[in-house]
Write a protein that holds these residues in place. Structure first.
Motif, short mmCIF file in Angstrom:
data_model
loop_
_atom_site.label_atom_id
_atom_site.label_comp_id
_atom_site.label_asym_id
_atom_site.label_seq_id
_atom_site.Cartn_x
_atom_site.Cartn_y
_atom_site.Cartn_z
N ALA A 1 9.29 43.10 -2.18
CA ALA A 1 9.68 44.24 -1.03
C ALA A 1 8.73 43.42 0.05
O ALA A 1 9.42 43.11 1.31
N MET A 2 7.66 43.58 0.53
CA MET A 2 6.52 43.32 1.05
C MET A 2 6.69 42.02 1.54
O MET A 2 5.84 41.48 2.93
N ALA A 3 6.89 40.82 0.42
CA ALA A 3 6.64 40.08 0.31
C ALA A 3 8.71 39.43 1.30
O ALA A 3 7.98 38.37 2.21
N LYS A 4 9.10 39.57 0.70
CA LYS A 4 10.32 39.78 1.68
C LYS A 4 10.35 40.06 3.27
O LYS A 4 10.07 39.29 3.73
N GLU A 5 9.52 41.14 3.86
CA GLU A 5 9.18 41.08 4.92
C GLU A 5 8.45 40.90 5.42
O GLU A 5 8.73 40.41 6.90
N ASN A 6 7.84 40.11 5.72
CA ASN A 6 6.36 39.12 5.56
C ASN A 6 6.95 37.20 5.85
O ASN A 6 6.25 36.75 5.99
N GLY A 7 8.66 37.24 5.03
CA GLY A 7 8.88 36.30 5.08
C GLY A 7 7.87 35.33 4.13
O GLY A 7 7.70 33.71 4.20
N VAL A 8 7.43 35.71 3.11
CA VAL A 8 6.51 34.76 1.75
C VAL A 8 6.96 34.79 0.91
O VAL A 8 7.90 35.54 0.55
N ASN A 9 6.12 34.61 -0.16
CA ASN A 9 6.76 34.41 -1.59
C ASN A 9 5.57 35.21 -2.45
O ASN A 9 4.54 35.13 -2.25
N LEU A 10 6.25 36.21 -3.85
CA LEU A 10 5.32 36.01 -4.83
C LEU A 10 5.86 35.55 -6.00
O LEU A 10 7.15 35.96 -6.56
N LEU A 11 5.30 34.56 -6.52
CA LEU A 11 5.15 34.30 -7.82
C LEU A 11 4.12 34.81 -9.02
O LEU A 11 3.09 35.65 -8.66
N TYR A 12 5.18 35.04 -10.30
CA TYR A 12 3.92 35.82 -11.57
C TYR A 12 4.39 34.93 -13.26
O TYR A 12 4.40 35.40 -14.35
N GLU A 13 5.28 33.75 -12.90
CA GLU A 13 5.52 32.89 -14.34
C GLU A 13 4.21 33.44 -14.69
O GLU A 13 4.67 33.84 -16.65
N ALA A 14 2.67 33.08 -14.94
CA ALA A 14 1.51 33.88 -16.28
C ALA A 14 1.86 35.52 -17.08
O ALA A 14 1.49 35.49 -17.23
N CYS A 15 2.66 35.57 -16.14
CA CYS A 15 3.08 36.88 -16.39
C CYS A 15 3.46 37.12 -18.05
O CYS A 15 2.97 37.88 -18.52
N VAL A 16 4.49 36.73 -18.28
CA VAL A 16 5.27 36.48 -19.58
C VAL A 16 4.79 34.79 -19.96
O VAL A 16 4.79 34.11 -19.76
#
Ligand code: HSE
Length: 400
Positions: free
Chosen positions: A113-128
């Motif tokens: 939600a925070m990433a969306k509000e701020n117009g940026v992105n959050l990626l997490y491919e390395a998590c799995v």
């Protein structure tokens, strides 16, 4: 053109990210025609002997206030300090990628939600799956599918331990020490051994598959802590290997999820996934069965996935996100029946199992001290109830 990036944390993964950014500069430039310039590394420790010692900072504000830094990789771990730092970066309008499964599985909703509000992105491919590309392919390549099932070996440390115990007959503690030395284990390795790390990973996969939030606290989780050399021996009598299996299945009543040790028939692909390797089986209603295989933990494989996310973040329009909704997914309460392996003692033979129709002995039936059996087509709760007075060593499902 150069894009300035920062890394939070200089542990196993963070140092791998720094090294890849420095050593693979030409490779990244050749493909992307832009340079990723490592501007800062945040760590409370200093590393004066490193060739890139001058990049270390101890105050996040240095990174937050530098407007030329657009992408940050979080490699600290945990869901407290890492949460504060990631939210600060997103609020400072910097895109973030992370290898932190605990953070995404437990607090991903807030951060998305925070990433969306701020117009940026959050990626997490390395998590799995460490270095295995699996989250992005699920999102980008299976768009025409309902994901019916995701299952597999999602923890490198426990798979390494079980493989070593099987190959060399060594003790669990010894194999864990090796896994720690190789940089596979979590800072607190009980997260690996007791199944919590695998639970976080399957909850991320299930959230992506359902599009709704599946909490890692809403599934039954058992690790490998009770698996002994005896269990491995009995499993091989039954032509099986013991693996820690995480599973998600979409059913009408809701999602079925579990993490636990399973007896996997040696004819099954997953029985042959050894050492630090992971395998993620994804079943879509159109594509059918697919399997993603590769190194599930370790410095370079995990850092490779983090740096790929950093590269993606430099090119990606901020609207393309791989997020689920914060609405909780429906979790099924229905208990399935299966074949179960159980090792127990403290009862005279297998008497408490006399009510079960199909019981195969793996141990010597004359040995009253330990019973290792496979009980066919039963529910786990029925088995546990029948053995309430016994001393249960291990219950493990036999994979179909
Ligand atoms: N401790 C984790 C594992 C690291 O062994 O799989 C990679 O997520």
């Amino acid at each position: 053109m150069s894009i300035r990036v920062a890394v939070l944390g200089h542990g196993v993964v963070g140092s791998g990210v720094a090294e890849i950014l420095l050593h693979q500069k030409d490779c990244i430039f050749a493909q992307r025609k832009e340079e990723l310039e490592l501007a800062y590394i945040l760590d409370v420790r200093s590393f004066p002997d490193l060739p890139y010692a001058s990049l270390f900072v101890q105050d996040i504000n240095t990174i937050l206030q530098d407007e030329s830094v657009s992408v940050v990789a979080e490699c600290i771990g945990g869901a407290t300090v890492a949460y504060d730092l990631v939210s600060a970066c997103l609020q400072a309008k910097k895109s973030v990628c992370t290898s932190n499964k605990e953070l995404i599985a437990t607090r991903g909703n807030e951060l998305f939600a925070m990433a969306k509000e701020n117009g940026v992105n959050l990626l997490y491919e390395a998590c799995v799956g460490g270095g295995i590309p699996v989250l992005r392919p699920i999102q980008t390549c299976f768009g025409a599918n309902n994901i019916c099932k995701v299952s597999g070996i999602l923890n490198g440390t426990t798979n390494y331990i079980l493989s070593r115990m099987q190959e060399t007959g060594c003790k669990m503690e010894e194999a864990l020490k090796e896994a720690q030395q190789k940089g596979y284990a979590e800072a607190v390795p009980t997260a690996d051994i007791e199944g919590h790390d695998a639970a976080r990973k399957i909850s991320i996969l299930a959230s992506m598959a359902t599009g709704k939030y599946v909490s890692p606290f809403d599934l039954p989780v058992c690790g490998i802590q009770n698996v002994t050399a005896e269990d491995l021996k009995y499993a091989s009598v039954y032509d099986c290997s013991v693996k820690l299996i995480a599973e998600f299945e979409a059913e009408n009543e809701g999602a079925q999820l579990s993490v636990g040790p399973c007896l996997v028939p040696n004819s099954h692909l997953l029985a042959h996934v050894n050492g630090v390797q992971n395998a993620v089986r994804v079943v879509g209603d159109m594509v059918g069965e697919t399997v993603f295989y590769g190194p599930g933990a370790g410095k370079n494989p995990t850092a490779s996935a983090v740096v790929s996310d950093m590269i993606t973040l430099t090119n990606l329009a901020p609207v393309e996100r791989i997020y689920w909704s914060s609405e909780p997914a429906k979790i099924s309460e229905k208990e399935k029946t299966a074949d179960y392996y159980v090792r127990f003692s403290g009862q005279s033979g297998a008497k408490p199992l006399s009510g079960f129709e199909n019981v195969s002995f793996l141990s010597d039936p004359e040995n009253q001290a330990t019973c290792a059996v496979v009980v066919k087509n039963t529910s786990r709760s029925r088995l546990e109830k029948a053995l309430a007075d016994a001393n249960i060593g291990l219950i493990a499902r036999v994979m179909a």
